[in-house]
Design a protein around this motif. Structure first.
Motif, mmCIF file in Angstrom:
data_model
loop_
_atom_site.group_PDB
_atom_site.id
_atom_site.type_symbol
_atom_site.label_atom_id
_atom_site.label_comp_id
_atom_site.label_asym_id
_atom_site.label_seq_id
_atom_site.Cartn_x
_atom_site.Cartn_y
_atom_site.Cartn_z
ATOM 1 N N HIS A 30 2.248 1.904 -5.302
ATOM 2 C CA HIS A 30 3.074 1.432 -4.184
ATOM 3 C C HIS A 30 4.355 0.800 -4.712
ATOM 4 C CE1 HIS A 30 -0.671 2.053 -2.056
ATOM 5 N NE2 HIS A 30 -0.008 1.963 -0.933
ATOM 6 N N HIS A 34 7.796 5.105 -4.348
ATOM 7 C CA HIS A 34 7.050 5.545 -3.147
ATOM 8 C C HIS A 34 7.939 5.348 -1.918
ATOM 9 C CE1 HIS A 34 4.130 5.905 0.056
ATOM 10 N NE2 HIS A 34 4.246 4.631 0.368
ATOM 11 N N ASP A 64 6.147 -0.490 3.839
ATOM 12 C CA ASP A 64 5.093 -1.150 3.051
ATOM 13 C C ASP A 64 5.501 -2.551 2.601
ATOM 14 O OD1 ASP A 64 3.030 0.692 3.137
ATOM 15 O OD2 ASP A 64 3.661 1.763 1.331
ATOM 16 N N ASP A 67 2.775 -4.902 3.600
ATOM 17 C CA ASP A 67 1.490 -4.194 3.666
ATOM 18 C C ASP A 67 0.307 -5.149 3.419
ATOM 19 O OD1 ASP A 67 -0.617 -2.468 3.358
ATOM 20 O OD2 ASP A 67 0.272 -1.285 1.741
ATOM 21 N N LYS A 69 -2.538 -4.600 2.210
ATOM 22 C CA LYS A 69 -3.287 -4.376 0.964
ATOM 23 C C LYS A 69 -2.839 -5.359 -0.124
ATOM 24 C CE LYS A 69 -2.584 0.304 0.675
ATOM 25 N NZ LYS A 69 -2.106 0.520 2.050
ATOM 26 N N HIS A 108 0.220 2.942 9.536
ATOM 27 C CA HIS A 108 -0.835 2.753 8.537
ATOM 28 C C HIS A 108 -2.184 3.349 8.935
ATOM 29 C CE1 HIS A 108 1.806 0.360 6.123
ATOM 30 N NE2 HIS A 108 2.155 -0.321 7.204
ATOM 31 N N PHE A 109 -2.865 3.865 7.929
ATOM 32 C CA PHE A 109 -4.204 4.422 8.098
ATOM 33 C C PHE A 109 -5.183 3.273 8.322
ATOM 34 C CE2 PHE A 109 -8.221 6.139 6.420
ATOM 35 C CZ PHE A 109 -8.268 7.354 7.074
ATOM 36 N N ASP A 130 4.826 9.182 5.051
ATOM 37 C CA ASP A 130 3.988 8.288 4.247
ATOM 38 C C ASP A 130 2.719 9.015 3.812
ATOM 39 O OD1 ASP A 130 3.275 5.873 3.053
ATOM 40 O OD2 ASP A 130 2.251 5.140 4.843
ATOM 41 N N ALA A 134 0.642 10.642 0.048
ATOM 42 C CA ALA A 134 -0.745 10.381 -0.359
ATOM 43 C C ALA A 134 -1.438 11.704 -0.706
ATOM 44 C CB ALA A 134 -1.490 9.666 0.760
ATOM 45 N N ARG A 142 -1.398 8.568 -7.222
ATOM 46 C CA ARG A 142 -1.358 7.283 -6.496
ATOM 47 C C ARG A 142 -2.765 6.794 -6.155
ATOM 48 N NH1 ARG A 142 1.281 7.179 -1.429
ATOM 49 N NH2 ARG A 142 1.531 4.948 -1.717
ATOM 50 N N ALA A 143 -3.641 7.724 -5.804
ATOM 51 C CA ALA A 143 -5.000 7.317 -5.431
ATOM 52 C C ALA A 143 -5.698 6.645 -6.613
ATOM 53 C CB ALA A 143 -5.804 8.523 -4.948
ATOM 54 N N CYS A 146 -4.117 3.259 -7.257
ATOM 55 C CA CYS A 146 -4.497 2.297 -6.219
ATOM 56 C C CYS A 146 -5.973 1.905 -6.362
ATOM 57 C CB CYS A 146 -4.216 2.901 -4.845
ATOM 58 S SG CYS A 146 -4.247 1.697 -3.528
ATOM 59 N N GLN A 152 -12.147 -0.093 -8.258
ATOM 60 C CA GLN A 152 -13.105 0.979 -7.978
ATOM 61 C C GLN A 152 -13.355 1.838 -9.210
ATOM 62 O OE1 GLN A 152 -11.206 1.848 -3.592
ATOM 63 N NE2 GLN A 152 -11.112 3.434 -5.134
ATOM 64 N N HIS A 180 -12.624 8.266 -1.812
ATOM 65 C CA HIS A 180 -11.444 8.037 -0.967
ATOM 66 C C HIS A 180 -10.800 9.366 -0.532
ATOM 67 C CE1 HIS A 180 -8.144 5.746 0.717
ATOM 68 N NE2 HIS A 180 -7.274 6.463 0.039
ATOM 69 N N LYS A 184 -10.466 9.583 3.371
ATOM 70 C CA LYS A 184 -9.119 9.562 3.933
ATOM 71 C C LYS A 184 -8.285 10.809 3.609
ATOM 72 C CE LYS A 184 -4.619 7.292 3.629
ATOM 73 N NZ LYS A 184 -3.784 6.262 3.023
HETATM 74 P P1 ADP Z 1 -1.483 3.375 4.382
HETATM 75 O O1 ADP Z 1 -0.949 2.023 4.760
HETATM 76 O O2 ADP Z 1 -1.543 4.347 5.496
HETATM 77 O O3 ADP Z 1 -2.766 3.260 3.592
HETATM 78 P P2 ADP Z 1 0.141 3.421 2.038
HETATM 79 O O4 ADP Z 1 1.367 4.158 1.641
HETATM 80 O O5 ADP Z 1 0.177 1.939 2.037
HETATM 81 O O6 ADP Z 1 -0.406 4.003 3.404
HETATM 82 O O7 ADP Z 1 -1.039 3.725 1.007
HETATM 83 C C1 ADP Z 1 -1.639 4.906 0.874
HETATM 84 C C2 ADP Z 1 -2.001 5.102 -0.566
HETATM 85 O O8 ADP Z 1 -2.934 4.131 -1.020
HETATM 86 C C3 ADP Z 1 -2.625 6.445 -0.710
HETATM 87 O O9 ADP Z 1 -1.957 7.142 -1.701
HETATM 88 C C4 ADP Z 1 -4.041 6.169 -1.074
HETATM 89 O O10 ADP Z 1 -4.483 7.058 -1.977
HETATM 90 C C5 ADP Z 1 -4.018 4.764 -1.630
HETATM 91 N N1 ADP Z 1 -5.266 4.080 -1.304
HETATM 92 C C6 ADP Z 1 -5.521 3.288 -0.253
HETATM 93 N N2 ADP Z 1 -6.806 2.860 -0.287
HETATM 94 C C7 ADP Z 1 -7.358 3.399 -1.402
HETATM 95 C C8 ADP Z 1 -8.638 3.356 -2.001
HETATM 96 N N3 ADP Z 1 -9.639 2.647 -1.494
HETATM 97 N N4 ADP Z 1 -8.833 4.065 -3.137
HETATM 98 C C9 ADP Z 1 -7.844 4.786 -3.687
HETATM 99 N N5 ADP Z 1 -6.609 4.866 -3.171
HETATM 100 C C10 ADP Z 1 -6.363 4.181 -2.058
#
Ligand code: ADP
Ligand code: NI
Length: 223
Positions: A30, A34, A64, A67, A69, A108-109, A130, A134, A142-143, A146, A152, A180, A184
């Protein structure tokens, strides 16, 4: 694309500077790049839609910024206030600022089985942009980045992917990064809101499926 950048070039530059100061050190997928990709992608999709480019551009830039998170509730409020001040200082009306906050709130998801309907075309565009970031090669990178933030494992065969029926369930779910994808990322394609978004998601989705197939072949020692 040219129009909004030409008309508000100074304001866009200043908004990017503000965002860059705040998130320069995010190593969890993030970072500033991004934001830049989402901004560019949103303006690209916007070319094919009838919409307010100002709202699209600034919602993408700040999407973001506070955000949940990465920000506590207090920090979130503080940062949102900072964005408000930025618009006020630059004589952007409260009505437009509120529209931008609504877009940001809607993009946001919030969980695999939580309704992600949005109320405006601008939110459709920014949400799609956005979500596209992902997906695909960058989405995979990114996954995993993150996933480290959430502490994790890459994959844990004993942990099954979960369905979430509320944002709290989603946020508090202890998962793995491979899960994930199922909780998602692979679900995003069928929920894209714009035609362009759907088109781009299609190809990135296929790439992720190929990636997962290879991941499990290697995991299962299919040499
Ligand atoms: P949103 O707010 O919709 O989640 P963002 O741009 O803030 O969108 O974040 C999405 C990114 O965060 C994605 O690339 C996703 O892979 C990563 N992400 C969110 N939660 C997780 C998770 N639990 N594990 C891995 N990646 C995550
Ligand atoms: Ni984002």
């Amino acid at each position: 694309m040219k129009k909004v950048e030409h008309m508000y070039s100074e304001l866009i530059k200043n908004a990017f500077t503000l965002v860059k100061q705040e998130i320069k050190s995010n190593v969890y997928g993030h970072d500033f790049w991004h934001i830049e990709r989402v901004y560019k992608c949103a303006l690209y999709i916007a070319q094919y839609e009838t919409c307010d480019l100002f709202i699209v551009a600034f919602s993408a830039i700040f999407h973001d910024f506070y955000d949940d998170k990465f920000n506590s509730d207090t920090k979130k409020k503080e940062k949102k206030e900072g964005v408000k001040k930025f618009f006020l200082k630059n004589k952007i009306s409260e009505e437009i600022t509120d529209k931008i906050f609504t877009v940001i709130n809607e993009v946001h998801f919030k969980g695999s089985h939580v309704d992600d309907a949005v109320s405006t075309k601008e939110a459709m565009i920014v949400q799609d942009a956005d979500r596209l970031d992902a997906l695909g090669a960058i989405g995979i990178a990114r996954a995993f980045a993150c996933g480290a933030y959430f502490n994790q494992n890459i994959y844990e065969p004993e942990i099954e992917p979960q369905a979430h029926y509320s944002f709290n369930e989603y946020r508090n779910n202890k998962t793995t990064t491979v899960n994930h994808f199922y909780e998602k990322l692979l679900r995003l394609k069928s929920n894209m809101k714009t035609e362009k978004g759907k088109e781009i998601a299609e190809e990135r989705h296929v790439f992720m499926e190929t990636y997962l197939e290879k991941f499990f072949n290697e995991w299962n020692m299919q040499l």
